[in-house]
Design an enzyme around this catalytic site. Structure first.
Site, PDB file in Angstrom:
ATOM      1  N   PRO A 199       0.798  -1.237   0.000  1.00  0.00           N
ATOM      2  CA  PRO A 199       0.000   0.000   0.000  1.00  0.00           C
ATOM      3  C   PRO A 199       0.830   1.286   0.000  1.00  0.00           C
ATOM      4  CG  PRO A 199       0.154  -0.861   2.225  1.00  0.00           C
ATOM      5  CD  PRO A 199       0.875  -1.843   1.341  1.00  0.00           C
ATOM      6  N   GLU A 200       2.140   1.192  -0.208  1.00  0.00           N
ATOM      7  CA  GLU A 200       3.014   2.357  -0.034  1.00  0.00           C
ATOM      8  C   GLU A 200       2.554   3.576  -0.827  1.00  0.00           C
ATOM      9  OE1 GLU A 200       5.575  -1.152   1.122  1.00  0.00           O
ATOM     10  OE2 GLU A 200       4.059  -0.725  -0.384  1.00  0.00           O
ATOM     11  N   VAL A 201       2.292   3.412  -2.148  1.00  0.00           N
ATOM     12  CA  VAL A 201       1.961   4.593  -2.951  1.00  0.00           C
ATOM     13  C   VAL A 201       0.654   5.240  -2.501  1.00  0.00           C
ATOM     14  CG1 VAL A 201       3.273   3.787  -4.947  1.00  0.00           C
ATOM     15  CG2 VAL A 201       0.838   3.250  -4.786  1.00  0.00           C
TER      16      VAL A 201
ATOM     17  N   ILE B 229      -0.203   5.925   0.407  1.00  0.00           N
ATOM     18  CA  ILE B 229       0.067   6.855   1.506  1.00  0.00           C
ATOM     19  C   ILE B 229       1.277   7.732   1.205  1.00  0.00           C
ATOM     20  CG2 ILE B 229      -1.037   5.497   3.314  1.00  0.00           C
ATOM     21  CD1 ILE B 229       1.747   4.488   4.137  1.00  0.00           C
TER      22      ILE B 229
ATOM     23  N   LEU C   1       4.303   6.913  -0.072  1.00  0.00           N
ATOM     24  CA  LEU C   1       5.632   6.331   0.077  1.00  0.00           C
ATOM     25  C   LEU C   1       5.991   5.500  -1.160  1.00  0.00           C
ATOM     26  CD1 LEU C   1       5.498   5.245   3.823  1.00  0.00           C
ATOM     27  CD2 LEU C   1       6.889   7.081   2.843  1.00  0.00           C
TER      28      LEU C   1
END
Length: 284
Positions: free
Chosen positions: A148-150, A152, A154
């Site tokens: 899920p980084e992108v 939020i 990241l």
């Protein structure tokens, strides 16, 4: 079980246990979904070193306490991390912390021991990256996986090459750019998992069978086979010369994102609202 060795206080962030030729590393922060922060990574590094120095150990197995395997990086102290200033050497402490996890993954993936991850429950971000860095991975039927980084603000800096190596570039592209979450059966279909077992007795028997087959392998032959596999298709040069440079650069990208878009992304996630990327600070 015939436990030859058991280490660590019950409240330690990482528990270790040697069961014959299998050295178990157990993530032990269930109340916060076993985040892979600095302290946890340090303990993982130390425990892996202990396992690698023990000739009686043939298999390193990573599992976790509680209902989740790992939520990934620790974002609970983001303000302190952003406020941290470079040391005397001028290096960014955020980048250094991010890079440390990459070094652990390099070592874990390159270990002469057979490495196995046993993921029960959710494995997200860096947690799913750890699954991908193992030689073999098993998940429970109720497991969920995602990057899920992108979403939020990241980037999946240190885990990206390990994920792409396991599931392929296009599957990695789809999952990392969309933040899609998949169940255990879908994870097995794309190669993220090798085995899926139902909870309870099926899990216990299935995991025991996987570990038994790993232990039955001749240790030197297994280590040599791992080295041979890493030498195929130009991978040796990538691992020995290029991967470290990539991960160094990726850590700087992570640090830049943590100080810009991630400020808005994490705030939005905590408030359960859609992020306003136009409101995010810009890179300086």
């Amino acid at each position: 079980m015939n436990l030859a060795q058991s280490n660590g206080a019950a409240d330690a962030p990482l528990l270790t246990r040697r069961d014959g030729a299998v050295f178990h590393l157990i993530l032990n922060r269930p109340e916060t979904r076993n985040p892979l922060g600095g302290e946890m990574v340090e303990r993982l590094e130390d425990a892996l070193g202990q396992a690698e120095s023990d000739a009686a150990v043939r298999v390193v197995a990573v599992s976790a306490a509680g209902p989740a395997f790992s939520a990934g990086g620790n974002l609970g102290n983001i303000a302190d991390r952003i406020a941290a200033r470079p040391g005397a050497d001028g290096q960014d402490p955020v980048a250094l912390g991010n890079r440390r996890y990459g070094r652990f993954l390099e070592r874990f993936a390159g270990s002469s021991k057979i490495t196995v991850v046993l993921a029960q429950g959710a494995a997200m971000g860096g947690g799913a990256g750890l699954v991908c860095a193992a030689d073999l991975a098993a998940g429970s039927r109720d497991s969920r996986f995602g990057f899920p980084e992108v979403s939020i603000g990241l980037v999946p800096a240190q885990i990206l090459p390990f994920v792409a190596a396991r599931i392929g570039l296009q599957a990695a592209r789809r999952m990392m750019l969309t933040g899609e979450r998949i169940d255990a059966d879908a994870a097995r279909a794309i190669g993220l998992l090798d085995y899926v077992f139902d909870a309870g007795r099926d899990w216990e028997e299935g995991v025991a069978g996987v570990l038994r087959r790993c232990v039955d392998a001749a240790p030197r032959a297994a280590g040599q086979t791992k080295r041979m596999l890493r030498g195929l298709f130009g991978q040796q040069r990538w691992h020995e010369e290029e991967l470290g440079t990539y991960l160094d650069s990726a850590s700087q990208s992570f640090a830049s994102q943590l100080r810009t878009e991630a400020i808005e992304g994490i705030a939005a996630a905590k408030a359960r609202r859609r992020p306003d990327w136009n409101a995010a600070p810009s890179a300086t």
